[in-house]
Motif scaffolding. Structure first.
Motif, PDB file in Angstrom:
ATOM      1  N   GLU A 191      -5.062  -5.813 -16.638  1.00  0.00           N
ATOM      2  CA  GLU A 191      -4.627  -6.425 -15.374  1.00  0.00           C
ATOM      3  C   GLU A 191      -3.816  -5.433 -14.544  1.00  0.00           C
ATOM      4  O   GLU A 191      -3.951  -5.370 -13.327  1.00  0.00           O
ATOM      5  CB  GLU A 191      -3.801  -7.674 -15.678  1.00  0.00           C
ATOM      6  N   SER A 192      -2.955  -4.662 -15.220  1.00  0.00           N
ATOM      7  CA  SER A 192      -2.140  -3.680 -14.501  1.00  0.00           C
ATOM      8  C   SER A 192      -1.425  -2.787 -15.501  1.00  0.00           C
ATOM      9  O   SER A 192      -1.379  -3.071 -16.692  1.00  0.00           O
ATOM     10  CB  SER A 192      -1.126  -4.380 -13.589  1.00  0.00           C
ATOM     11  N   ILE A 193      -0.835  -1.722 -14.961  1.00  0.00           N
ATOM     12  CA  ILE A 193       0.055  -0.847 -15.732  1.00  0.00           C
ATOM     13  C   ILE A 193       1.322  -0.683 -14.903  1.00  0.00           C
ATOM     14  O   ILE A 193       1.253  -0.521 -13.683  1.00  0.00           O
ATOM     15  CB  ILE A 193      -0.596   0.527 -16.053  1.00  0.00           C
ATOM     16  N   GLY A 194       2.480  -0.802 -15.551  1.00  0.00           N
ATOM     17  CA  GLY A 194       3.693  -0.763 -14.749  1.00  0.00           C
ATOM     18  C   GLY A 194       4.935  -0.391 -15.527  1.00  0.00           C
ATOM     19  O   GLY A 194       4.884  -0.090 -16.718  1.00  0.00           O
ATOM     20  N   VAL A 195       6.035  -0.428 -14.807  1.00  0.00           N
ATOM     21  CA  VAL A 195       7.349  -0.137 -15.376  1.00  0.00           C
ATOM     22  C   VAL A 195       8.361  -1.136 -14.831  1.00  0.00           C
ATOM     23  O   VAL A 195       8.131  -1.784 -13.805  1.00  0.00           O
ATOM     24  CB  VAL A 195       7.815   1.307 -15.070  1.00  0.00           C
ATOM     25  N   GLU A 196       9.486  -1.229 -15.524  1.00  0.00           N
ATOM     26  CA  GLU A 196      10.545  -2.156 -15.112  1.00  0.00           C
ATOM     27  C   GLU A 196      11.899  -1.512 -15.401  1.00  0.00           C
ATOM     28  O   GLU A 196      12.043  -0.768 -16.371  1.00  0.00           O
ATOM     29  CB  GLU A 196      10.408  -3.464 -15.901  1.00  0.00           C
ATOM     30  N   SER A 227       0.875  -1.153   0.000  1.00  0.00           N
ATOM     31  CA  SER A 227       0.000   0.000   0.000  1.00  0.00           C
ATOM     32  C   SER A 227       0.922   1.216   0.000  1.00  0.00           C
ATOM     33  O   SER A 227       1.617   1.474   0.987  1.00  0.00           O
ATOM     34  CB  SER A 227      -0.892  -0.019   1.243  1.00  0.00           C
ATOM     35  N   VAL A 228       0.943   1.928  -1.127  1.00  0.00           N
ATOM     36  CA  VAL A 228       1.927   2.986  -1.335  1.00  0.00           C
ATOM     37  C   VAL A 228       1.231   4.275  -1.763  1.00  0.00           C
ATOM     38  O   VAL A 228       0.287   4.249  -2.547  1.00  0.00           O
ATOM     39  CB  VAL A 228       2.934   2.560  -2.433  1.00  0.00           C
ATOM     40  N   ARG A 229       1.739   5.371  -1.252  1.00  0.00           N
ATOM     41  CA  ARG A 229       1.265   6.687  -1.689  1.00  0.00           C
ATOM     42  C   ARG A 229       2.065   7.033  -2.938  1.00  0.00           C
ATOM     43  O   ARG A 229       3.219   7.447  -2.843  1.00  0.00           O
ATOM     44  CB  ARG A 229       1.453   7.712  -0.588  1.00  0.00           C
ATOM     45  N   ILE A 230       1.422   6.818  -4.093  1.00  0.00           N
ATOM     46  CA  ILE A 230       2.114   6.998  -5.368  1.00  0.00           C
ATOM     47  C   ILE A 230       1.138   7.501  -6.426  1.00  0.00           C
ATOM     48  O   ILE A 230      -0.024   7.099  -6.436  1.00  0.00           O
ATOM     49  CB  ILE A 230       2.779   5.676  -5.815  1.00  0.00           C
ATOM     50  N   GLY A 231       1.595   8.398  -7.271  1.00  0.00           N
ATOM     51  CA  GLY A 231       0.788   8.865  -8.383  1.00  0.00           C
ATOM     52  C   GLY A 231       0.780  10.370  -8.522  1.00  0.00           C
ATOM     53  O   GLY A 231       1.048  11.094  -7.570  1.00  0.00           O
ATOM     54  N   VAL A 232       0.468  10.825  -9.733  1.00  0.00           N
ATOM     55  CA  VAL A 232       0.456  12.258 -10.023  1.00  0.00           C
ATOM     56  C   VAL A 232      -0.956  12.832 -10.119  1.00  0.00           C
ATOM     57  O   VAL A 232      -1.134  14.040 -10.074  1.00  0.00           O
ATOM     58  CB  VAL A 232       1.226  12.581 -11.324  1.00  0.00           C
ATOM     59  N   LEU A 233      -1.944  11.967 -10.259  1.00  0.00           N
ATOM     60  CA  LEU A 233      -3.324  12.447 -10.361  1.00  0.00           C
ATOM     61  C   LEU A 233      -3.856  12.853  -8.991  1.00  0.00           C
ATOM     62  O   LEU A 233      -3.453  12.296  -7.969  1.00  0.00           O
ATOM     63  CB  LEU A 233      -4.213  11.366 -10.973  1.00  0.00           C
ATOM     64  N   ASP A 234      -4.763  13.804  -8.977  1.00  0.00           N
ATOM     65  CA  ASP A 234      -5.345  14.277  -7.715  1.00  0.00           C
ATOM     66  C   ASP A 234      -5.940  13.127  -6.912  1.00  0.00           C
ATOM     67  O   ASP A 234      -5.764  13.052  -5.697  1.00  0.00           O
ATOM     68  CB  ASP A 234      -6.410  15.346  -7.969  1.00  0.00           C
ATOM     69  N   ARG A 284       8.712   6.600   3.253  1.00  0.00           N
ATOM     70  CA  ARG A 284       9.300   7.925   3.047  1.00  0.00           C
ATOM     71  C   ARG A 284       8.273   8.986   2.691  1.00  0.00           C
ATOM     72  O   ARG A 284       8.545  10.167   2.784  1.00  0.00           O
ATOM     73  CB  ARG A 284      10.359   7.873   1.940  1.00  0.00           C
ATOM     74  N   GLY A 285       7.132   8.575   2.218  1.00  0.00           N
ATOM     75  CA  GLY A 285       6.116   9.550   1.830  1.00  0.00           C
ATOM     76  C   GLY A 285       5.730   9.393   0.377  1.00  0.00           C
ATOM     77  O   GLY A 285       6.131   8.446  -0.294  1.00  0.00           O
ATOM     78  N   HIS A 286       4.945  10.342  -0.106  1.00  0.00           N
ATOM     79  CA  HIS A 286       4.388  10.266  -1.458  1.00  0.00           C
ATOM     80  C   HIS A 286       5.484  10.297  -2.518  1.00  0.00           C
ATOM     81  O   HIS A 286       6.415  11.093  -2.451  1.00  0.00           O
ATOM     82  CB  HIS A 286       3.411  11.424  -1.689  1.00  0.00           C
ATOM     83  N   ILE A 287       5.326   9.420  -3.490  1.00  0.00           N
ATOM     84  CA  ILE A 287       6.202   9.364  -4.663  1.00  0.00           C
ATOM     85  C   ILE A 287       5.304   9.557  -5.878  1.00  0.00           C
ATOM     86  O   ILE A 287       4.260   8.911  -5.990  1.00  0.00           O
ATOM     87  CB  ILE A 287       6.944   8.013  -4.737  1.00  0.00           C
ATOM     88  N   ASN A 288       5.683  10.433  -6.777  1.00  0.00           N
ATOM     89  CA  ASN A 288       4.835  10.705  -7.938  1.00  0.00           C
ATOM     90  C   ASN A 288       4.829   9.566  -8.947  1.00  0.00           C
ATOM     91  O   ASN A 288       3.769   9.187  -9.438  1.00  0.00           O
ATOM     92  CB  ASN A 288       5.269  11.992  -8.639  1.00  0.00           C
ATOM     93  N   LEU A 289       5.991   9.043  -9.280  1.00  0.00           N
ATOM     94  CA  LEU A 289       6.109   8.149 -10.430  1.00  0.00           C
ATOM     95  C   LEU A 289       6.572   6.742 -10.069  1.00  0.00           C
ATOM     96  O   LEU A 289       7.445   6.569  -9.210  1.00  0.00           O
ATOM     97  CB  LEU A 289       7.106   8.728 -11.434  1.00  0.00           C
TER      98      LEU A 289
END
Length: 132
Positions: A118-123, A23-30, A78-83
């Motif tokens: 199913e998901s959207i992600g990066v590697e 459970s992570v605080r992540i994302g750029v959308l409001d 550590r807190g919110h991460i945008n990306l």
């Protein structure tokens, strides 16, 4: 290049963590900034067989992979991460800092973003530079 084909990894053992749900605080959308969301993390570490082949079946003879979970949890705190890219890069650098880890692959996936996916992600994949 597929990581298993890299010549510097031919003598390595792969240690992996699959679909670690966080459970992570992540994302750029409001909407994403209002609270934590599910993030799935996958990690592959590559460690020399010479440093990961036990003779006496003792933990001290191998890489204690509990540090993977500790690194993930510490970054999430550590807190919110945008990306996702930032999260992946930070985890990769934390894990690659371990003296016995030669290479690392990290992927993150947001499973709750698109209804029809199913998901959207990066590697990301990093290999340590050879010492001169």
């Amino acid at each position: 290049m597929h990581t298993l084909l890299h010549p510097r990894l031919a003598d390595c053992r792969r240690i992996f963590l699959r679909n670690y749900e966080m459970s992570v605080r992540i994302g750029v959308l409001d909407a994403e900034k209002k609270g934590p969301q599910r993030l799935l993390v996958n990690v592959d570490l590559f460690v020399s067989l010479a440093l990961s082949t036990p003779l006496d079946d003792e933990l001290a003879e191998v890489v204690d992979y509990s540090f993977i979970k500790e690194a993930l949890d510490s970054l999430a705190l550590r807190g919110h991460i945008n990306l996702q890219e930032t999260f992946c890069d930070e985890i990769a650098h934390l894990l690659l800092a371990h003296p016995d880890v030669r290479a690392v692959r990290v992927s993150t996936e947001k499973p709750d973003i698109y209804e029809n996916a199913e998901s959207i992600g990066v590697e990301v994949f990093h290999i340590k530079r050879e010492k001169p």
